[in-house]
Design a protein around this motif. Structure first.
Motif, PDB file in Angstrom:
ATOM      1  N   GLY A  42       0.849  -1.257  -0.064  1.00 21.69           N
ATOM      2  CA  GLY A  42       0.036  -0.082  -0.123  1.00 21.69           C
ATOM      3  C   GLY A  42       0.844   1.405  -0.115  1.00 21.69           C
ATOM      4  N   LEU A  43       1.689   1.321   0.992  1.00 17.79           N
ATOM      5  CA  LEU A  43       2.834   2.313   0.717  1.00 17.79           C
ATOM      6  C   LEU A  43       3.516   2.406  -0.575  1.00 17.79           C
ATOM      7  N   ILE A  44       3.873   1.398  -1.129  1.00 17.25           N
ATOM      8  CA  ILE A  44       4.395   1.391  -2.463  1.00 17.25           C
ATOM      9  C   ILE A  44       3.513   2.101  -3.468  1.00 17.25           C
ATOM     10  N   ALA A  45       2.319   1.944  -3.371  1.00 14.86           N
ATOM     11  CA  ALA A  45       1.069   2.464  -4.326  1.00 14.86           C
ATOM     12  C   ALA A  45       1.261   4.053  -3.874  1.00 14.86           C
ATOM     13  N   VAL A  46       1.278   4.518  -2.697  1.00 13.41           N
ATOM     14  CA  VAL A  46       1.182   6.030  -2.506  1.00 13.41           C
ATOM     15  C   VAL A  46       2.333   6.707  -3.098  1.00 13.41           C
ATOM     16  N   ALA A  47       3.653   5.948  -2.945  1.00 13.74           N
ATOM     17  CA  ALA A  47       4.636   6.546  -3.443  1.00 13.74           C
ATOM     18  C   ALA A  47       4.746   6.663  -4.830  1.00 13.74           C
ATOM     19  N   ALA A  48       4.212   5.597  -5.589  1.00 11.79           N
ATOM     20  CA  ALA A  48       4.006   5.723  -6.831  1.00 11.79           C
ATOM     21  C   ALA A  48       3.162   6.687  -7.540  1.00 11.79           C
ATOM     22  N   ALA A  49       1.964   6.813  -6.733  1.00 13.00           N
ATOM     23  CA  ALA A  49       1.018   7.937  -7.150  1.00 13.00           C
ATOM     24  C   ALA A  49       1.500   9.397  -6.776  1.00 13.00           C
ATOM     25  N   LEU A  50       2.448   9.511  -5.946  1.00 13.39           N
ATOM     26  CA  LEU A  50       3.251  11.019  -5.660  1.00 13.39           C
ATOM     27  C   LEU A  50       4.390  11.307  -6.838  1.00 13.39           C
ATOM     28  N   PHE A  51       5.310  10.424  -7.085  1.00 11.35           N
ATOM     29  CA  PHE A  51       6.311  10.387  -7.762  1.00 11.35           C
ATOM     30  C   PHE A  51       6.274  10.154  -9.151  1.00 11.35           C
ATOM     31  N   LEU A  52       5.495   9.146  -9.524  1.00 12.03           N
ATOM     32  CA  LEU A  52       4.813   8.707 -10.914  1.00 12.03           C
ATOM     33  C   LEU A  52       3.968   9.450 -11.485  1.00 12.03           C
ATOM     34  N   GLY A  53       3.115  10.333 -10.779  1.00 18.79           N
ATOM     35  CA  GLY A  53       2.161  10.834 -11.484  1.00 18.79           C
ATOM     36  C   GLY A  53       0.881   9.822 -11.913  1.00 18.79           C
ATOM     37  N   PRO A  54       0.366   9.954 -13.071  1.00 22.62           N
ATOM     38  CA  PRO A  54      -0.751   9.182 -13.490  1.00 22.62           C
ATOM     39  C   PRO A  54      -0.419   7.706 -13.717  1.00 22.62           C
ATOM     40  N   ALA A  55       0.794   7.341 -13.809  1.00 22.47           N
ATOM     41  CA  ALA A  55       1.157   5.996 -13.776  1.00 22.47           C
ATOM     42  C   ALA A  55       0.977   5.483 -12.495  1.00 22.47           C
ATOM     43  N   GLY A  56       0.902   6.149 -11.305  1.00 28.12           N
ATOM     44  CA  GLY A  56       0.949   5.461 -10.118  1.00 28.12           C
ATOM     45  C   GLY A  56      -0.922   5.081  -9.883  1.00 28.12           C
ATOM     46  N   LEU A  57      -1.559   5.430 -10.831  1.00 23.45           N
ATOM     47  CA  LEU A  57      -3.025   4.746 -10.716  1.00 23.45           C
ATOM     48  C   LEU A  57      -2.966   3.425 -10.931  1.00 23.45           C
ATOM     49  N   MET A  58      -2.189   2.872 -11.880  1.00 20.62           N
ATOM     50  CA  MET A  58      -2.112   1.519 -12.359  1.00 20.62           C
ATOM     51  C   MET A  58      -1.546   0.868 -11.043  1.00 20.62           C
ATOM     52  N   VAL A  59      -0.424   1.384 -10.354  1.00 16.56           N
ATOM     53  CA  VAL A  59       0.118   0.736  -9.119  1.00 16.56           C
ATOM     54  C   VAL A  59      -1.095   0.440  -7.956  1.00 16.56           C
ATOM     55  N   SER A  60      -1.907   1.773  -7.870  1.00 15.59           N
ATOM     56  CA  SER A  60      -2.700   1.704  -6.805  1.00 15.59           C
ATOM     57  C   SER A  60      -3.769   0.748  -7.131  1.00 15.59           C
ATOM     58  N   VAL A  61      -4.391   0.609  -8.311  1.00 13.38           N
ATOM     59  CA  VAL A  61      -5.267  -0.349  -8.542  1.00 13.38           C
ATOM     60  C   VAL A  61      -4.813  -1.766  -8.480  1.00 13.38           C
ATOM     61  N   TYR A  62      -3.650  -2.055  -8.846  1.00 18.10           N
ATOM     62  CA  TYR A  62      -3.086  -3.232  -8.704  1.00 18.10           C
ATOM     63  C   TYR A  62      -2.807  -3.865  -7.434  1.00 18.10           C
ATOM     64  N   ALA A  63      -2.631  -2.658  -6.389  1.00 15.15           N
ATOM     65  CA  ALA A  63      -2.347  -2.878  -4.892  1.00 15.15           C
ATOM     66  C   ALA A  63      -3.915  -3.170  -4.348  1.00 15.15           C
ATOM     67  N   MET A  64      -4.577  -2.641  -4.636  1.00 14.73           N
ATOM     68  CA  MET A  64      -6.088  -2.661  -4.121  1.00 14.73           C
ATOM     69  C   MET A  64      -6.731  -4.046  -4.391  1.00 14.73           C
ATOM     70  N   SER A  65      -6.133  -4.748  -5.769  1.00 15.39           N
ATOM     71  CA  SER A  65      -6.886  -5.969  -6.149  1.00 15.39           C
ATOM     72  C   SER A  65      -6.033  -7.275  -5.648  1.00 15.39           C
ATOM     73  N   ARG A  66      -4.946  -6.740  -4.913  1.00 11.17           N
ATOM     74  CA  ARG A  66      -4.119  -8.121  -4.279  1.00 11.17           C
ATOM     75  C   ARG A  66      -4.817  -8.547  -3.181  1.00 11.17           C
ATOM     76  N   GLU A  67      -4.961  -9.955  -2.764  1.00  8.07           N
ATOM     77  CA  GLU A  67      -5.553 -10.486  -1.849  1.00  8.07           C
ATOM     78  C   GLU A  67      -4.869 -10.338  -0.513  1.00  8.07           C
ATOM     79  N   ARG A  68      -3.579 -10.099  -0.540  1.00 14.83           N
ATOM     80  CA  ARG A  68      -2.667 -10.019   0.578  1.00 14.83           C
ATOM     81  C   ARG A  68      -2.664  -8.481   1.203  1.00 14.83           C
ATOM     82  N   LEU A  69      -3.581  -7.818   0.399  1.00 11.59           N
ATOM     83  CA  LEU A  69      -3.824  -6.261   1.194  1.00 11.59           C
ATOM     84  C   LEU A  69      -4.716  -6.434   1.991  1.00 11.59           C
ATOM     85  N   ARG A  70      -4.361  -6.918   3.233  1.00 13.64           N
ATOM     86  CA  ARG A  70      -5.246  -7.263   4.314  1.00 13.64           C
ATOM     87  C   ARG A  70      -5.029  -6.367   5.388  1.00 13.64           C
ATOM     88  N   HIS A  71      -3.623  -5.870   5.739  1.00 11.13           N
ATOM     89  CA  HIS A  71      -3.365  -5.090   6.826  1.00 11.13           C
ATOM     90  C   HIS A  71      -3.678  -3.711   6.957  1.00 11.13           C
TER      91      HIS A  71
END
Length: 639
Positions: free
Chosen positions: A573-602
């Motif tokens: 999740g923190l990687i998704a935030v960093a990607a959104a801040l520094f990669l701009g629009p490309a961070g949206l893809m990382v965010s969506v991928y992060a939210m779709s991961r089953e391991r994202l439970r913490h």
């Protein structure tokens, strides 16, 4: 041909323009219950729906049990109703091509809807009005005499087939078992309700079918006119009778109902005559009720048959058995885990006997049933943790792919509060019935007795009743409230010969059938915590109120590997935030991928993943604005 079950008809009525073949019924609007399903009332052979077509209302009866020459019977009944013009009968139309369920077409019976209350419900509301009781009593007697005058009989006179209108007029409904001279060659289609019929009624089919039941109803109403308190004292049939039960007819000498009515001077002679009719053979009913000497031999004790099949007695935890007996009358015994009252279009109360999210048995009390529960028990929440028996017709509610067996509570008389010992005795008595040891319950009894376990179903049954498995489930399934305590000291649970599998699969659901298999046995459990949990996958969105997620660990589900525990914090999740801040629009893809991961439970990962999405969207809007501004400045500079 196997007929659809009540639930199948309910699903078909969700789209009446597709399911009905009759042009008028295609335009109908089925009345719905507060949960949005087509409202229905099930009987012994058919389920009845209330539908409206413009200004007309109809009762549409859909059959889920095979009838004996159904088309010929209803053709004769329809002709009789038209020709006789008896005011207490309702017009009937038999539609051979009535409703489409799946790819097949089945018959239906269409009748004008009668605005009236069932006789027992009407009595509940008029106990303090002896004049109204006497008026209805006379109207029922006139209806029986009217049929007899046409050499006909209803065949199943009972509280559910007598509707009382607001003015006290009565209507007789449900003509499946009606006798007419034109139908003599077809024989009896049914034996009538056990709590209204002579113990020797079996295949008799003539114009005298209503004599015994009519006297039972007349004497019951007369008793209530003299002593209204008899309703609370003697109406102990789980809502399935008036003052008498089948046991009273089988052994009238030891019946409290006969003793109480005989003690009322004006009713002593009618009670004595009914007593004699019970002891006489079926052919002697008319003479006994008329006070004449009964010729022929008296009925023997061994010939006693509680008129009609006895209701099944099932455990509330036997989900497969409950589903298999859809449409059957049954007495369900179990401990209420939790009650829930909600407000929809009316007040609804649910008695949950387990985790409803996984299809555990539930009792549904609509507005009238809720009022009855309040009147009988005070607050419905007072039933939490108590052993009860509930008698009614089993139906099914489905949500999220999970089918939940349920009983729609007609009134509070259908509920009896039991002790743990009484619950055990009731279930054990059902297990001793002839042919009862069948199916899953028989396998459970064999396992409890130390017998061999064969097959996957048996292994899973043994697994689900193991101490370790139920303790892991904890309070999520309500397992500790599922099985009545055994009388005497508890014995240790059976040991597992092999460790339980890591990925248990729920046992296959039994298909619903239109036939009534033999009763299911019961074997007293080793201890109160050994009840099997309910099978079935979890689903979201509780149909009966309560929390939207289970409070215990997921069941049944896969066991995650040690490096993939659901609460692992891996920083995605923190990687998704960093990607959104520094990669701009490309961070949206990382965010969506992060939210779709089953391991994202913490929790940290989940919150960070959610925050990353709006950051990425803001970056995209910013980039669009900058690009548009540069484009506009370029146009101005070029001009």
């Amino acid at each position: 041909m196997r007929l659809p079950q009540p639930f199948d008809y309910k699903m078909a009525l969700q789209a009446p323009t597709v399911s009905f073949l009759d042009e008028e019924l295609r335009r109908c609007d089925p009345r719905r219950d507060p949960l949005g399903m087509p409202a229905s009332v099930a009987g012994g052979f058919a389920v009845t729906f209330d539908v409206a077509v413009e200004r007309h209302r109809y009762a549409v009866r859909c059959f889920y049990r095979q009838g004996n020459h159904l088309q010929q019977r209803y053709a004769a009944v329809a002709k009789f109703v038209r020709d006789s013009r008896l005011p207490f009968l309702v017009e009937v139309d038999y539609l051979d091509a009535g409703i489409r369920v799946g790819t097949d077409v089945y018959p239906v019976v269409r009748m004008p809807w009668v605005d009236g209350a069932r006789l027992d419900d009407w009595i509940d509301d008029h106990l303090d009005d002896p004049h109204a009781l006497n008026r209805v009593r006379r109207n029922i007697a006139d209806a029986v005499a009217g049929l007899r005058g046409h050499d006909a009989a209803h065949g199943d006179l009972q509280h559910g087939n007598i509707l009382v209108r607001p003015d006290g007029a009565v209507r007789l409904v449900d003509y499946d078992g009606m006798y007419l001279p034109a139908l003599r060659g077809y024989g009896a289609a049914e034996q009538g309700h056990r709590n209204y019929q002579h113990p020797e009624r079996r295949t008799q089919f003539d114009a005298t079918l209503d004599l015994f039941a009519a006297h039972v109803i007349d004497l019951s109403l007369a008793g209530l006119i003299h002593e209204p308190g008899l309703w609370r004292e003697l109406n102990k049939n789980n809502g399935e009778g008036l003052l008498f039960s089948a046991g009273d007819f089988a052994d009238p000498g030891s019946s409290p109902a006969f003793a109480r009515l005989a003690a009322i001077p004006p009713l002593a002679e009618p009670a004595r005559r009914l007593h004699r009719a019970c002891e006489a053979g079926f052919d002697g009913i008319a003479a006994a009720l008329a006070g004449e000497p009964v010729s022929g031999s008296a009925r023997g004790r061994s010939s006693a048959r509680p008129g009609g099949p006895q209701p099944l007695v099932l455990q509330a935890t036997d989900r497969a058995g409950l589903l298999a007996h859809q449409g059957d009358e049954a007495t369900v015994v179990g401990r209420v885990l939790r009650t829930k009252t909600i407000q929809r279009t009316g007040t609804i109360t649910f008695l949950n006997f387990g985790d409803f999210r996984r299809g555990a048995f539930t009792v549904v009390a609509w507005e009238r049933g809720h009022r009855d529960l309040v009147r009988a028990f005070g607050s419905p929440e007072d039933l939490d943790g108590k052993w009860v028996s509930v008698t009614g017709l089993l139906s099914i509610f489905e949500k999220g792919g999970v089918r939940t067996p349920q009983i729609e509570l007609p009134n509070a008389r259908a509920v009896r509060v039991l002790t743990g010992a009484q619950a055990t005795a009731l279930l054990a008595s059902a297990a001793t019935a002839p042919g009862a040891a069948t199916g899953a319950s028989a396998r459970a009894a064999s396992t409890a007795a130390g017998g061999p376990v064969a097959g996957l179903d048996d292994q899973l049954s043994q697994l689900y009743t193991s101490t370790g498995f139920t303790s892991r489930l904890g309070g999520a399934t309500g397992a500790t409230a599922a099985t009545p305590p055994a009388a005497g000291p508890a014995s240790p649970p059976p040991r597992q010969s092999t460790p339980p599998p890591r990925r248990p699969t729920p046992p296959p659901r039994q298909p619903s059938t239109g036939r009534t298999p033999p009763g299911r046995p019961f074997s007293p459990p080793p201890g109160p915590s050994s009840a099997p949990p309910h099978s079935g996958p979890p689903y979201s969105g509780p149909p009966y109120g309560g929390p939207s997620r289970p409070t215990g660990p997921p069941w049944p589900g896969r066991t995650p590997a040690p490096h993939q525990r659901p609460d692992d914090f891996d920083g995605i999740g923190l990687i998704a935030v960093a990607a959104a801040l520094f990669l701009g629009p490309a961070g949206l893809m990382v965010s969506v991928y992060a939210m779709s991961r089953e391991r994202l439970r913490h929790p940290v990962d989940r919150v960070a993943g959610v925050v990353a999405i709006p950051i990425s969207i803001l970056w995209m809007l910013y980039c669009c604005c900058v690009g548009f501004n540069n484009f506009a400045q370029g146009l101005l500079a070029g001009g």
